[in-house]
Every structure is written in C-alpha cells, then in structure tokens.
Write a protein that holds these residues in place. Structure first.
Motif, PDB file in Angstrom:
ATOM      1  N   LEU A   1       3.334   4.911 -12.141  1.00 19.51           N
ATOM      2  CA  LEU A   1       2.725   3.667 -11.682  1.00 19.51           C
ATOM      3  C   LEU A   1       1.220   3.841 -11.548  1.00 19.51           C
ATOM      4  O   LEU A   1       0.765   4.850 -11.049  1.00 19.51           O
ATOM      5  N   PRO A   2       0.425   2.836 -11.968  1.00 19.88           N
ATOM      6  CA  PRO A   2      -1.001   2.929 -11.760  1.00 19.88           C
ATOM      7  C   PRO A   2      -1.336   2.698 -10.297  1.00 19.88           C
ATOM      8  O   PRO A   2      -0.725   1.890  -9.647  1.00 19.88           O
ATOM      9  N   VAL A   3      -2.304   3.443  -9.802  1.00 19.87           N
ATOM     10  CA  VAL A   3      -2.685   3.305  -8.409  1.00 19.87           C
ATOM     11  C   VAL A   3      -4.183   3.367  -8.251  1.00 19.87           C
ATOM     12  O   VAL A   3      -4.908   3.694  -9.165  1.00 19.87           O
ATOM     13  N   LEU A   4      -4.626   3.096  -7.047  1.00 13.93           N
ATOM     14  CA  LEU A   4      -6.039   3.240  -6.719  1.00 13.93           C
ATOM     15  C   LEU A   4      -6.127   3.798  -5.320  1.00 13.93           C
ATOM     16  O   LEU A   4      -5.679   3.205  -4.378  1.00 13.93           O
ATOM     17  N   LEU A   5      -6.660   5.024  -5.187  1.00 14.43           N
ATOM     18  CA  LEU A   5      -6.856   5.596  -3.874  1.00 14.43           C
ATOM     19  C   LEU A   5      -7.899   4.781  -3.150  1.00 14.43           C
ATOM     20  O   LEU A   5      -8.784   4.217  -3.762  1.00 14.43           O
ATOM     21  N   ALA A   6      -7.815   4.788  -1.810  1.00 17.58           N
ATOM     22  CA  ALA A   6      -8.761   4.022  -1.032  1.00 17.58           C
ATOM     23  C   ALA A   6     -10.164   4.470  -1.345  1.00 17.58           C
ATOM     24  O   ALA A   6     -11.124   3.797  -1.048  1.00 17.58           O
ATOM     25  N   ALA A   7     -10.316   5.713  -1.849  1.00 25.01           N
ATOM     26  CA  ALA A   7     -11.644   6.226  -2.187  1.00 25.01           C
ATOM     27  C   ALA A   7     -12.015   5.925  -3.631  1.00 25.01           C
ATOM     28  O   ALA A   7     -12.574   6.516  -4.113  1.00 25.01           O
TER      29      ALA A   7
ATOM     30  N   ARG B   1      -1.086  -9.883  -1.544  1.00 26.30           N
ATOM     31  CA  ARG B   1      -1.657 -10.490  -2.742  1.00 26.30           C
ATOM     32  C   ARG B   1      -2.925  -9.781  -3.211  1.00 26.30           C
ATOM     33  O   ARG B   1      -3.238  -9.767  -4.394  1.00 26.30           O
ATOM     34  N   SER B   2      -3.674  -9.216  -2.292  1.00 29.09           N
ATOM     35  CA  SER B   2      -4.914  -8.529  -2.670  1.00 29.09           C
ATOM     36  C   SER B   2      -5.157  -7.359  -1.725  1.00 29.09           C
ATOM     37  O   SER B   2      -4.646  -7.335  -0.587  1.00 29.09           O
ATOM     38  N   ARG B   3      -5.957  -6.404  -2.164  1.00 30.44           N
ATOM     39  CA  ARG B   3      -6.163  -5.182  -1.391  1.00 30.44           C
ATOM     40  C   ARG B   3      -6.802  -5.432  -0.027  1.00 30.44           C
ATOM     41  O   ARG B   3      -6.546  -4.694   0.927  1.00 30.44           O
ATOM     42  N   ASP B   4      -7.606  -6.470   0.056  1.00 33.63           N
ATOM     43  CA  ASP B   4      -8.271  -6.709   1.336  1.00 33.63           C
ATOM     44  C   ASP B   4      -7.292  -7.159   2.427  1.00 33.63           C
ATOM     45  O   ASP B   4      -7.657  -7.243   3.599  1.00 33.63           O
ATOM     46  N   GLN B   5      -6.048  -7.446   2.060  1.00 35.55           N
ATOM     47  CA  GLN B   5      -5.039  -7.827   3.041  1.00 35.55           C
ATOM     48  C   GLN B   5      -4.258  -6.618   3.576  1.00 35.55           C
ATOM     49  O   GLN B   5      -3.434  -6.756   4.467  1.00 35.55           O
ATOM     50  N   CYS B   6      -4.517  -5.442   3.035  1.00 36.16           N
ATOM     51  CA  CYS B   6      -3.839  -4.233   3.500  1.00 36.16           C
ATOM     52  C   CYS B   6      -4.431  -3.790   4.841  1.00 36.16           C
ATOM     53  O   CYS B   6      -5.616  -4.021   5.119  1.00 36.16           O
ATOM     54  N   PRO B   7      -3.646  -3.140   5.678  1.00 33.82           N
ATOM     55  CA  PRO B   7      -4.165  -2.656   6.958  1.00 33.82           C
ATOM     56  C   PRO B   7      -5.162  -1.518   6.760  1.00 33.82           C
ATOM     57  O   PRO B   7      -5.199  -0.882   5.700  1.00 33.82           O
ATOM     58  N   SER B   8      -5.937  -1.254   7.793  1.00 33.45           N
ATOM     59  CA  SER B   8      -6.971  -0.225   7.706  1.00 33.45           C
ATOM     60  C   SER B   8      -6.394   1.173   7.521  1.00 33.45           C
ATOM     61  O   SER B   8      -7.086   2.087   7.060  1.00 33.45           O
ATOM     62  N   SER B   9      -5.133   1.362   7.852  1.00 40.87           N
ATOM     63  CA  SER B   9      -4.495   2.672   7.701  1.00 40.87           C
ATOM     64  C   SER B   9      -4.090   2.978   6.259  1.00 40.87           C
ATOM     65  O   SER B   9      -3.591   4.073   5.971  1.00 40.87           O
ATOM     66  N   THR B  10      -4.302   2.022   5.342  1.00 39.45           N
ATOM     67  CA  THR B  10      -3.895   2.201   3.946  1.00 39.45           C
ATOM     68  C   THR B  10      -4.684   3.328   3.292  1.00 39.45           C
ATOM     69  O   THR B  10      -5.911   3.352   3.325  1.00 39.45           O
ATOM     70  N   ALA B  11      -3.968   4.273   2.684  1.00 41.59           N
ATOM     71  CA  ALA B  11      -4.595   5.389   1.980  1.00 41.59           C
ATOM     72  C   ALA B  11      -4.451   5.256   0.476  1.00 41.59           C
ATOM     73  O   ALA B  11      -5.137   5.946  -0.283  1.00 41.59           O
ATOM     74  N   LEU B  12      -3.578   4.355   0.030  1.00 37.60           N
ATOM     75  CA  LEU B  12      -3.283   4.229  -1.398  1.00 37.60           C
ATOM     76  C   LEU B  12      -2.841   2.806  -1.704  1.00 37.60           C
ATOM     77  O   LEU B  12      -2.109   2.196  -0.918  1.00 37.60           O
ATOM     78  N   TYR B  13      -3.315   2.275  -2.824  1.00 35.53           N
ATOM     79  CA  TYR B  13      -2.867   0.964  -3.288  1.00 35.53           C
ATOM     80  C   TYR B  13      -1.990   1.181  -4.516  1.00 35.53           C
ATOM     81  O   TYR B  13      -2.406   1.811  -5.485  1.00 35.53           O
ATOM     82  N   VAL B  14      -0.774   0.640  -4.487  1.00 30.01           N
ATOM     83  CA  VAL B  14       0.183   0.814  -5.571  1.00 30.01           C
ATOM     84  C   VAL B  14       0.461  -0.527  -6.242  1.00 30.01           C
ATOM     85  O   VAL B  14       0.708  -1.524  -5.561  1.00 30.01           O
TER      86      VAL B  14
ATOM     87  N   VAL C   1       0.190  -6.015  -4.832  1.00 32.63           N
ATOM     88  CA  VAL C   1      -0.455  -4.832  -4.281  1.00 32.63           C
ATOM     89  C   VAL C   1       0.411  -4.227  -3.187  1.00 32.63           C
ATOM     90  O   VAL C   1       0.786  -4.908  -2.223  1.00 32.63           O
ATOM     91  N   GLY C   2       0.735  -2.956  -3.332  1.00 32.60           N
ATOM     92  CA  GLY C   2       1.467  -2.255  -2.296  1.00 32.60           C
ATOM     93  C   GLY C   2       0.521  -1.424  -1.446  1.00 32.60           C
ATOM     94  O   GLY C   2      -0.291  -0.664  -1.975  1.00 32.60           O
ATOM     95  N   CYS C   3       0.593  -1.599  -0.146  1.00 25.68           N
ATOM     96  CA  CYS C   3      -0.250  -0.834   0.779  1.00 25.68           C
ATOM     97  C   CYS C   3       0.553   0.395   1.199  1.00 25.68           C
ATOM     98  O   CYS C   3       1.637   0.258   1.795  1.00 25.68           O
ATOM     99  N   ALA C   4       0.052   1.567   0.894  1.00 24.68           N
ATOM    100  CA  ALA C   4       0.785   2.791   1.196  1.00 24.68           C
ATOM    101  C   ALA C   4       0.013   3.660   2.179  1.00 24.68           C
ATOM    102  O   ALA C   4      -1.202   3.813   2.074  1.00 24.68           O
ATOM    103  N   ARG C   5       0.732   4.218   3.127  1.00 21.75           N
ATOM    104  CA  ARG C   5       0.113   5.129   4.096  1.00 21.75           C
ATOM    105  C   ARG C   5       0.471   6.568   3.714  1.00 21.75           C
ATOM    106  O   ARG C   5       1.505   6.839   3.100  1.00 21.75           O
ATOM    107  N   LYS C   6      -0.373   7.485   4.117  1.00 20.47           N
ATOM    108  CA  LYS C   6      -0.134   8.904   3.812  1.00 20.47           C
ATOM    109  C   LYS C   6       0.905   9.455   4.766  1.00 20.47           C
ATOM    110  O   LYS C   6       0.882   9.157   5.963  1.00 20.47           O
ATOM    111  N   LEU C   7       1.816  10.279   4.251  1.00 22.96           N
ATOM    112  CA  LEU C   7       2.856  10.880   5.082  1.00 22.96           C
ATOM    113  C   LEU C   7       2.431  12.266   5.571  1.00 22.96           C
ATOM    114  O   LEU C   7       1.601  12.926   4.961  1.00 22.96           O
TER     115      LEU C   7
END
Length: 228
Positions: A20-26, A201-214, A222-228
């Motif tokens: 899956l293509p992703v985009l790290l928060a960085a 619907r868009s990355r700006d709707q993800c919580p601040s704890s998001t480390a990865l967008y899937v 857009v999937g908001c993913a947190r680091k485990l």
C-alpha cells in the motif's frame, strides 16, 4: 497490496504482492499501487502469492458462484459446491462482472477474491447455429468476493489480509515509502508497526497522534495510523 496468469477458462485467486502507498507524517511521498486480493487459507499476517485454478462449474444456482453460494478450496482448482456439503469452504458475499480494478470494491469482510475468466460452451447447445450456446453453460468474466465459512478471517480488522485495508488493520514498513498488512496480534511473519485507527476524507482530519497516513480508497480514502 495486490500479474495474472490464466488457465483457459479457469478462476484464479489473485495474489497480494504490492504494498500500500503511504506517507509518513514527516514527508514520505505517496506512490500509486493497486491491491490484489489473496486466497483464503493463508496464515495470519501474510498474504499468499497468486495461484492459478481451473473452473469446474457444478450447476448449483442459476448464476455461477452467485451471491450466497459456496466454493470448495484448493491450490489448483475451485468448484461451486452446496454450502451444506463437507467440501464447502467459502461463501460468495458479493459478485461483480468485469475486473476488480474496474468494478466495485469488495465488502470489507472479504477474505479473498476469486477472479473468474470468461467461458463459452464448446458446442452449440441451443442449436441456433451461432456456436455460443446463448448462455447455456456460459460464464462471463467477473470476480467473486469470498468469506471463509470458518476462521481464520484475514479480511477482518487486524487479521492481516483480505483485499482491503480497513480501520483496525495493522501494517509494517516495506521500504520505498510503502507498507503492507500484518496481523495485529503478532502471529504474522512480520511484527506490526502501525495501526489504522481512523478513516477520514483528508489528512488534516487525522488526530495529532497520527504517525502514518495509509491510502484506503473509497469515500474516506485516508487512514490515520498510530505507531505501536
């Protein structure tokens, strides 16, 4: 997360080899990728490679592998069988014409997808001289979204498989800015690194704890993913 080989008029269970293509928060760049579904029977956390299979219509139901009908399962062939029989392994929960890339997405609960290639009868069974049988035994190209009759269910959230990534699934970094699913309980071959907690619907709707967008696709891609 998703080549294809065809054996005549056979079905095949598509393999999942693309991440899956992703985009790290960085600042990791998104890359396009089509996900191909995998067949049932794989262990949790890893999707099996593509398997070719022949089609052996059995005559159950008016439509070959229609919704609610069942298939056997094997590595080289699948057949339509009665759902009450001992050979039944998976049930059709959705059925579409064409190819998965051009048609509707399978439901989130799908464990694997069967690709059904077109088949025409060898003889002109209806006797009109055109040789096509006018539907007598003919099977059009399509795909069936399958759900295993018994666990495991890789398509369930956290199951580590299925044709879609959904909220509750876990992923690991596969390199080149890509991720792949793995079982959240750690039973897969790869340890989970991130968990998808929300679909927006868009990355700006993800919580601040998001480390990865899937990339999920659909109305909330857009999937908001947190680091485990």
């Amino acid at each position: 997360m998703r080549g294809r080989r065809s054996m005549g008029a056979g079905w095949r269970a598509g393999g999942v080899g693309c991440a899956l293509p992703v985009l790290l928060a960085a600042l990791l760049a998104l890359t396009g990728c089509r996900r191909a579904p995998g067949p049932a029977g794989a262990g949790p956390g890893e999707r099996p490679t593509a398997a070719a299979a022949s089609t052996l219509p059995s005559g159950y139901g008016a439509v070959f592998l229609g919704v609610g009908e069942c298939s056997s399962f094997g590595t080289t062939s699948f057949t339509e069988v009665p759902c009450s029989g001992e050979r039944a392994a998976a049930r059709v929960i959705a059925r579409h014409e064409g190819t998965p890339g051009d048609g509707p997405a399978c439901p989130p609960a799908t464990d694997f997808v069967l690709h059904i290639s077109a088949q025409r009868p060898v003889s002109d069974s209806d006797g009109d001289g055109d040789g096509d049988g006018d539907g007598d035994g003919a099977i059009g190209q399509g795909y069936a979204c399958m759900r295993n009759l018994e666990p495991p269910h890789p398509g369930d959230p956290g199951g580590g498989g299925g044709p879609r990534t959904v909220v509750g699934d876990c992923v690991y970094g596969a390199g080149r800015g890509e991720v792949r699913e793995t079982a959240c309980d750690g039973t897969g071959k790869r340890r989970p690194e991130y968990k998808v907690t929300r679909a927006v619907r868009s990355r700006d709707q993800c919580p601040s704890s998001t480390a990865l967008y899937v990339q999920l696709g659909g109305g909330e891609p857009v999937g908001c993913a947190r680091k485990l």
